[in-house]
Scaffold this motif. Sequence first.
Motif, mmCIF file in Angstrom:
data_model
loop_
_atom_site.group_PDB
_atom_site.id
_atom_site.type_symbol
_atom_site.label_atom_id
_atom_site.label_comp_id
_atom_site.label_asym_id
_atom_site.label_seq_id
_atom_site.Cartn_x
_atom_site.Cartn_y
_atom_site.Cartn_z
ATOM 1 N N CYS A 48 0.857 -1.181 0.000
ATOM 2 C CA CYS A 48 0.000 0.000 0.000
ATOM 3 C C CYS A 48 0.898 1.239 0.000
ATOM 4 O O CYS A 48 1.779 1.361 0.850
ATOM 5 C CB CYS A 48 -0.902 -0.012 1.236
ATOM 6 N N GLN A 49 0.701 2.141 -0.954
ATOM 7 C CA GLN A 49 1.486 3.371 -1.081
ATOM 8 C C GLN A 49 0.587 4.587 -0.906
ATOM 9 O O GLN A 49 -0.511 4.615 -1.460
ATOM 10 C CB GLN A 49 2.139 3.452 -2.469
ATOM 11 N N ALA A 50 1.074 5.565 -0.147
ATOM 12 C CA ALA A 50 0.323 6.804 0.085
ATOM 13 C C ALA A 50 1.206 8.000 -0.281
ATOM 14 O O ALA A 50 2.427 7.882 -0.316
ATOM 15 C CB ALA A 50 -0.092 6.894 1.547
ATOM 16 N N PRO A 51 0.603 9.153 -0.527
ATOM 17 C CA PRO A 51 1.393 10.340 -0.852
ATOM 18 C C PRO A 51 2.043 10.991 0.367
ATOM 19 O O PRO A 51 2.827 11.912 0.218
ATOM 20 C CB PRO A 51 0.372 11.275 -1.504
ATOM 21 N N LEU A 52 1.730 10.528 1.573
ATOM 22 C CA LEU A 52 2.251 11.128 2.796
ATOM 23 C C LEU A 52 3.111 10.142 3.578
ATOM 24 O O LEU A 52 2.881 8.942 3.542
ATOM 25 C CB LEU A 52 1.089 11.607 3.675
ATOM 26 N N ARG A 53 4.070 10.660 4.324
ATOM 27 C CA ARG A 53 4.939 9.831 5.173
ATOM 28 C C ARG A 53 4.331 9.664 6.563
ATOM 29 O O ARG A 53 3.379 10.337 6.914
ATOM 30 C CB ARG A 53 6.310 10.487 5.319
ATOM 31 N N ASN A 54 4.950 8.778 7.352
ATOM 32 C CA ASN A 54 4.563 8.566 8.749
ATOM 33 C C ASN A 54 3.076 8.276 8.886
ATOM 34 O O ASN A 54 2.337 9.026 9.506
ATOM 35 C CB ASN A 54 4.952 9.768 9.616
ATOM 36 N N ALA A 55 2.674 7.185 8.306
ATOM 37 C CA ALA A 55 1.252 6.837 8.311
ATOM 38 C C ALA A 55 1.046 5.444 8.895
ATOM 39 O O ALA A 55 1.966 4.632 8.965
ATOM 40 C CB ALA A 55 0.695 6.902 6.895
ATOM 41 N N THR A 56 -0.175 5.194 9.282
ATOM 42 C CA THR A 56 -0.611 3.860 9.673
ATOM 43 C C THR A 56 -1.454 3.342 8.525
ATOM 44 O O THR A 56 -2.397 4.001 8.087
ATOM 45 C CB THR A 56 -1.438 3.910 10.969
ATOM 46 N N PHE A 57 -1.092 2.163 8.012
ATOM 47 C CA PHE A 57 -1.769 1.563 6.870
ATOM 48 C C PHE A 57 -2.599 0.386 7.342
ATOM 49 O O PHE A 57 -2.235 -0.303 8.292
ATOM 50 C CB PHE A 57 -0.746 1.072 5.848
ATOM 51 N N GLU A 58 -3.701 0.157 6.645
ATOM 52 C CA GLU A 58 -4.532 -0.991 6.971
ATOM 53 C C GLU A 58 -4.942 -1.686 5.680
ATOM 54 O O GLU A 58 -5.422 -1.044 4.749
ATOM 55 C CB GLU A 58 -5.769 -0.553 7.758
ATOM 56 N N LEU A 59 -4.713 -3.001 5.634
ATOM 57 C CA LEU A 59 -5.141 -3.830 4.513
ATOM 58 C C LEU A 59 -6.482 -4.438 4.877
ATOM 59 O O LEU A 59 -6.658 -4.959 5.983
ATOM 60 C CB LEU A 59 -4.111 -4.939 4.248
ATOM 61 N N ARG A 60 -7.424 -4.365 3.938
ATOM 62 C CA ARG A 60 -8.769 -4.896 4.178
ATOM 63 C C ARG A 60 -9.185 -5.765 2.999
ATOM 64 O O ARG A 60 -8.622 -5.659 1.915
ATOM 65 C CB ARG A 60 -9.772 -3.759 4.356
ATOM 66 N N LYS A 61 -10.191 -6.604 3.238
ATOM 67 C CA LYS A 61 -10.687 -7.505 2.199
ATOM 68 C C LYS A 61 -12.175 -7.230 1.986
ATOM 69 O O LYS A 61 -12.937 -7.136 2.951
ATOM 70 C CB LYS A 61 -10.460 -8.955 2.637
ATOM 71 N N VAL A 62 -12.570 -7.086 0.722
ATOM 72 C CA VAL A 62 -13.959 -6.820 0.373
ATOM 73 C C VAL A 62 -14.829 -7.981 0.848
ATOM 74 O O VAL A 62 -14.446 -9.153 0.724
ATOM 75 C CB VAL A 62 -14.103 -6.614 -1.155
ATOM 76 N N ASN A 63 -15.972 -7.673 1.406
ATOM 77 C CA ASN A 63 -16.949 -8.647 1.914
ATOM 78 C C ASN A 63 -16.439 -9.468 3.096
ATOM 79 O O ASN A 63 -16.955 -10.551 3.362
ATOM 80 C CB ASN A 63 -17.434 -9.585 0.797
ATOM 81 N N ASP A 64 -15.407 -8.977 3.778
ATOM 82 C CA ASP A 64 -14.903 -9.643 4.980
ATOM 83 C C ASP A 64 -14.542 -8.557 5.996
ATOM 84 O O ASP A 64 -13.372 -8.200 6.148
ATOM 85 C CB ASP A 64 -13.686 -10.511 4.652
ATOM 86 N N PRO A 65 -15.542 -7.994 6.695
ATOM 87 C CA PRO A 65 -15.292 -6.873 7.604
ATOM 88 C C PRO A 65 -14.340 -7.211 8.755
ATOM 89 O O PRO A 65 -13.734 -6.325 9.335
ATOM 90 C CB PRO A 65 -16.672 -6.506 8.138
ATOM 91 N N GLY A 66 -14.156 -8.491 9.058
ATOM 92 C CA GLY A 66 -13.246 -8.882 10.132
ATOM 93 C C GLY A 66 -11.793 -8.946 9.695
ATOM 94 O O GLY A 66 -10.893 -9.071 10.526
ATOM 95 N N TYR A 67 -11.537 -8.856 8.386
ATOM 96 C CA TYR A 67 -10.160 -8.939 7.884
ATOM 97 C C TYR A 67 -9.535 -7.547 7.887
ATOM 98 O O TYR A 67 -9.887 -6.696 7.082
ATOM 99 C CB TYR A 67 -10.117 -9.521 6.473
ATOM 100 N N ARG A 68 -8.607 -7.321 8.804
ATOM 101 C CA ARG A 68 -7.892 -6.041 8.885
ATOM 102 C C ARG A 68 -6.487 -6.314 9.381
ATOM 103 O O ARG A 68 -6.301 -6.889 10.443
ATOM 104 C CB ARG A 68 -8.590 -5.079 9.838
#
Length: 142
Positions: A48-68
Amino acid sequence: MITEFLSLLCLGLSLGREEDKIERLPKPSLSAWPSSVVGSNSSVTLTCQAPLRNATFELRKVNDPGYRRERSSADRGAEFPLTRLGPEDAGRYFCVYKTRASREWSENSEHVQLVITDKHDELGGPSIKKVAHAYNPSTLGG
């Protein structure tokens, strides 16, 4: 005295409106390496890439709200290694991020469709689908 009070009141109301106009963080991007199509029991890394530094990233899965899955990074991106992949890991993934200054998560990234293939398909051997089709009685004459 009343004029000063009204001026301060108006200033306070206008500042309150500015806080309500907090813009959402720009959308991050999500990529898969080495590919979004991988063999069963193999590995893939979603980045996961963002335009800002010093961030907290979270990966999620569609149709699986418990996947984080969450990672913090001083850089502009975070890696999420997925190992020993099975059929349950297939699906659409997306990521979001937030910074210390932001109160909410960013917009969702575009989705990455993770496809888990049968190893035989990947190596050019017969797959269950091909074998089942070859044995299908409706394809035989008679």
